[in-house]
Scaffold this motif. Structure first.
Motif, PDB file in Angstrom:
ATOM      1  N   ARG A   1       0.821  -1.221   0.000  1.00  0.00           N
ATOM      2  CA  ARG A   1       0.000   0.000   0.000  1.00  0.00           C
ATOM      3  C   ARG A   1       0.850   1.264   0.000  1.00  0.00           C
ATOM      4  NH1 ARG A   1      -5.158  -1.672   0.347  1.00  0.00           N
ATOM      5  NH2 ARG A   1      -5.658  -3.465   1.618  1.00  0.00           N
ATOM      6  N   ASP A   2       2.045   1.187   0.586  1.00  0.00           N
ATOM      7  CA  ASP A   2       2.947   2.343   0.600  1.00  0.00           C
ATOM      8  C   ASP A   2       3.508   2.665  -0.786  1.00  0.00           C
ATOM      9  OD1 ASP A   2       2.647   2.682   3.343  1.00  0.00           O
ATOM     10  OD2 ASP A   2       4.360   1.393   3.810  1.00  0.00           O
ATOM     11  N   LEU A   3       3.452   1.700  -1.687  1.00  0.00           N
ATOM     12  CA  LEU A   3       3.970   1.924  -3.041  1.00  0.00           C
ATOM     13  C   LEU A   3       2.982   2.699  -3.923  1.00  0.00           C
ATOM     14  CD1 LEU A   3       5.585  -1.564  -3.714  1.00  0.00           C
ATOM     15  CD2 LEU A   3       6.784   0.590  -3.300  1.00  0.00           C
ATOM     16  N   TYR A   4       1.692   2.648  -3.586  1.00  0.00           N
ATOM     17  CA  TYR A   4       0.683   3.339  -4.406  1.00  0.00           C
ATOM     18  C   TYR A   4       0.974   4.830  -4.482  1.00  0.00           C
ATOM     19  CZ  TYR A   4      -2.315  -0.725  -4.902  1.00  0.00           C
ATOM     20  OH  TYR A   4      -2.810  -1.952  -5.233  1.00  0.00           O
ATOM     21  N   GLY A   5       0.904   5.376  -5.692  1.00  0.00           N
ATOM     22  CA  GLY A   5       1.114   6.798  -5.918  1.00  0.00           C
ATOM     23  C   GLY A   5       2.575   7.195  -6.044  1.00  0.00           C
ATOM     24  N   ARG A   6       3.476   6.265  -5.803  1.00  0.00           N
ATOM     25  CA  ARG A   6       4.910   6.586  -5.909  1.00  0.00           C
ATOM     26  C   ARG A   6       5.336   6.620  -7.368  1.00  0.00           C
ATOM     27  NH1 ARG A   6       8.828   6.028  -1.305  1.00  0.00           N
ATOM     28  NH2 ARG A   6       7.520   5.618   0.489  1.00  0.00           N
ATOM     29  N   PRO A   7       6.296   7.484  -7.683  1.00  0.00           N
ATOM     30  CA  PRO A   7       6.800   7.537  -9.059  1.00  0.00           C
ATOM     31  C   PRO A   7       7.680   6.325  -9.380  1.00  0.00           C
ATOM     32  CG  PRO A   7       7.945   9.138  -7.699  1.00  0.00           C
ATOM     33  CD  PRO A   7       6.871   8.517  -6.834  1.00  0.00           C
TER      34      PRO A   7
END
Length: 129
Positions: free
Chosen positions: A54-60
């Protein structure tokens, strides 16, 4: 010789000195050393990966490469979307470089803005609840 403005040089220095993206509690080095999951180390990190998913969502894209390393495979999709593939376990990808394997894997989908929009598994990870 090219001449650069002060601000251009400052920007170049800042970009070159930036620390790679990391997520606390995830051993990026161990993950990246197990190329294509062929050594079996990633298989022991499945729960760790699920914890940071979930922490990876939205990351470039650049952050994902810092955290998970170069993808084991890549797919280009319609509308500028891309998918990075990271294998969890050994499979035919260890011997056949240019073919997708049926080994379990995470598929990290990027939208047209190169931000993570979806992360799926070839075979869902059993819940540890």
């Amino acid at each position: 010789m090219k001449t650069y403005s002060f601000y251009t040089l400052l920007l170049m220095m800042l970009m070159g000195c930036a620390d790679p993206a990391r997520i606390s509690g995830f051993d990026s080095e161990k993950w990246q050393q197990d190329k294509k999951g062929c050594q079996g180390q990633r298989n022991t990190m499945v729960n760790d990966f699920e914890a940071i998913r979930r922490d990876l969502y939205g990351r470039p894209e650049a952050d994902v490469k810092d955290i998970l390393g170069k993808p084991d495979a890549e797919q280009l999709m319609r509308r500028g979307q891309r998918v990075f593939i990271y294998y969890f376990e050994p499979g035919s990808q260890c011997n056949e470089r240019n073919k997708l394997s049926e080994a379990n894997r995470a598929e990290v989908r990027f939208n047209a803005l190169s931000k993570v929009s979806e992360i799926t598994y070839l075979r869902p990870i059993p819940s540890s609840k």
